[in-house]
Design a protein around this motif. Structure first.
Motif, PDB file in Angstrom:
ATOM      1  N   TYR A 191      -3.380   3.977   5.880  1.00  0.00           N
ATOM      2  CA  TYR A 191      -3.525   2.530   5.952  1.00  0.00           C
ATOM      3  C   TYR A 191      -2.323   1.885   6.636  1.00  0.00           C
ATOM      4  O   TYR A 191      -2.486   0.974   7.454  1.00  0.00           O
TER       5      TYR A 191
ATOM      6  N   GLY B 298      -4.378   2.655  -6.796  1.00  0.00           N
ATOM      7  CA  GLY B 298      -4.673   3.845  -6.014  1.00  0.00           C
ATOM      8  C   GLY B 298      -4.763   3.538  -4.535  1.00  0.00           C
ATOM      9  O   GLY B 298      -4.764   2.383  -4.119  1.00  0.00           O
ATOM     10  N   THR B 299      -4.860   4.600  -3.764  1.00  0.00           N
ATOM     11  CA  THR B 299      -4.868   4.451  -2.318  1.00  0.00           C
ATOM     12  C   THR B 299      -6.240   4.680  -1.693  1.00  0.00           C
ATOM     13  O   THR B 299      -6.382   4.562  -0.485  1.00  0.00           O
ATOM     14  N   THR B 300      -7.234   4.977  -2.480  1.00  0.00           N
ATOM     15  CA  THR B 300      -8.557   5.293  -1.941  1.00  0.00           C
ATOM     16  C   THR B 300      -9.151   4.119  -1.172  1.00  0.00           C
ATOM     17  O   THR B 300      -9.662   4.292  -0.063  1.00  0.00           O
ATOM     18  N   TYR B 301      -9.080   2.924  -1.744  1.00  0.00           N
ATOM     19  CA  TYR B 301      -9.624   1.730  -1.089  1.00  0.00           C
ATOM     20  C   TYR B 301      -8.904   1.464   0.224  1.00  0.00           C
ATOM     21  O   TYR B 301      -9.535   1.207   1.253  1.00  0.00           O
ATOM     22  N   ASP B 302      -7.577   1.537   0.187  1.00  0.00           N
ATOM     23  CA  ASP B 302      -6.787   1.272   1.383  1.00  0.00           C
ATOM     24  C   ASP B 302      -7.134   2.262   2.494  1.00  0.00           C
ATOM     25  O   ASP B 302      -7.342   1.878   3.642  1.00  0.00           O
ATOM     26  N   ALA B 303      -7.195   3.536   2.146  1.00  0.00           N
ATOM     27  CA  ALA B 303      -7.511   4.569   3.140  1.00  0.00           C
ATOM     28  C   ALA B 303      -8.937   4.406   3.663  1.00  0.00           C
ATOM     29  O   ALA B 303      -9.188   4.580   4.862  1.00  0.00           O
ATOM     30  N   ALA B 304      -9.870   4.068   2.784  1.00  0.00           N
ATOM     31  CA  ALA B 304     -11.260   3.890   3.211  1.00  0.00           C
ATOM     32  C   ALA B 304     -11.384   2.750   4.211  1.00  0.00           C
ATOM     33  O   ALA B 304     -12.078   2.878   5.231  1.00  0.00           O
TER      34      ALA B 304
ATOM     35  N   SER C 107       0.826  -1.208   0.000  1.00  0.00           N
ATOM     36  CA  SER C 107       0.000   0.000   0.000  1.00  0.00           C
ATOM     37  C   SER C 107       0.862   1.259   0.000  1.00  0.00           C
ATOM     38  O   SER C 107       1.945   1.293   0.577  1.00  0.00           O
TER      39      SER C 107
ATOM     40  N   ARG D 295     -18.175  -0.156  -1.674  1.00  0.00           N
ATOM     41  CA  ARG D 295     -18.170   1.130  -2.402  1.00  0.00           C
ATOM     42  C   ARG D 295     -16.862   1.382  -3.152  1.00  0.00           C
ATOM     43  O   ARG D 295     -16.865   1.851  -4.284  1.00  0.00           O
ATOM     44  N   PHE D 296     -15.733   1.064  -2.537  1.00  0.00           N
ATOM     45  CA  PHE D 296     -14.446   1.435  -3.106  1.00  0.00           C
ATOM     46  C   PHE D 296     -13.694   0.293  -3.782  1.00  0.00           C
ATOM     47  O   PHE D 296     -12.579   0.502  -4.249  1.00  0.00           O
TER      48      PHE D 296
ATOM     49  N   SER E  60      -0.739   4.163   0.951  1.00  0.00           N
ATOM     50  CA  SER E  60      -1.496   5.025   1.848  1.00  0.00           C
ATOM     51  C   SER E  60      -0.864   5.020   3.239  1.00  0.00           C
ATOM     52  O   SER E  60      -0.773   3.983   3.893  1.00  0.00           O
TER      53      SER E  60
END
Length: 174
Positions: free
Chosen positions: A30, A102-108, A25, A172-173, A27
């Motif tokens: 994360y 991307g890092t969106t999933y990890d951060a979410a 990752s 969602r992500f 993030s």
């Protein structure tokens, strides 16, 4: 070269998933969650293990109903620890299978994990038996007193809602 690539994608079980997803990752949120969840997971596992040993020692020679209590104790331990490590396992799987970038999933999922940890604390504060409650003062005294005033059965609500949030964030992500 192909063997090294296959080894890089494989994390070899639960413990390896922490190391693998931390490295995979990008993030920082994360990565912080990986460290927090690993420490908390180890601490809770030790706590529940020693508590189970205490329960077994206290109930040796008891009826079969007590054996059911022991089994329920293990189930509660799994229900507490599993949501803490679930975001790590989901992110490790996502990176291993290369399901997105991307890092969106990890951060979410890290946010969802942090929410669960906070919700677990709220649930514990709500469900503290009256004889074990301490008087509170300071900035958060009024908040803790409010939590103490809620019915103890509501202590399950915050962790359950946080688990639902993790599932929704995952869907969602992904």
């Amino acid at each position: 070269m192909a063997g090294a690539d296959a080894e890089e994608r494989s994390y070899k079980g639960l413990l390896g998933s922490f190391r693998y997803s931390f490295g995979a990752s990008e993030s920082y949120l994360y990565k912080g969650y990986v460290l927090v969840s690993a420490a908390l997971g180890i601490a809770l596992t030790l706590l529940f293990t020693f508590a189970l040993i205490g329960v077994i020692a206290a109930t040796l020679g008891a009826s079969e109903t007590i054996t059911l209590v022991r089994s329920f104790f293990v189930l509660v331990a799994l229900l507490v620890i599993a949501p803490i490590i679930a975001p790590v396992l989901l992110v490790a799987r996502r990176h291993r299978k290369r399901l997105g970038a991307g890092t969106t999933y990890d951060a979410a999922l890290a946010i969802g994990g942090y929410l669960f940890i906070g919700a677990l604390y709220l649930g514990l504060a709500i469900s503290v038996p009256p004889e074990h409650r301490e008087s509170t003062t300071g900035a958060l005294g009024a908040v803790v007193e409010t939590l103490y005033g809620l019915p103890e059965a509501l202590g399950l609500l915050p962790p359950v809602l946080a688990i639902v949030a993790i599932v929704l964030l995952h869907r969602r992500f992904r």
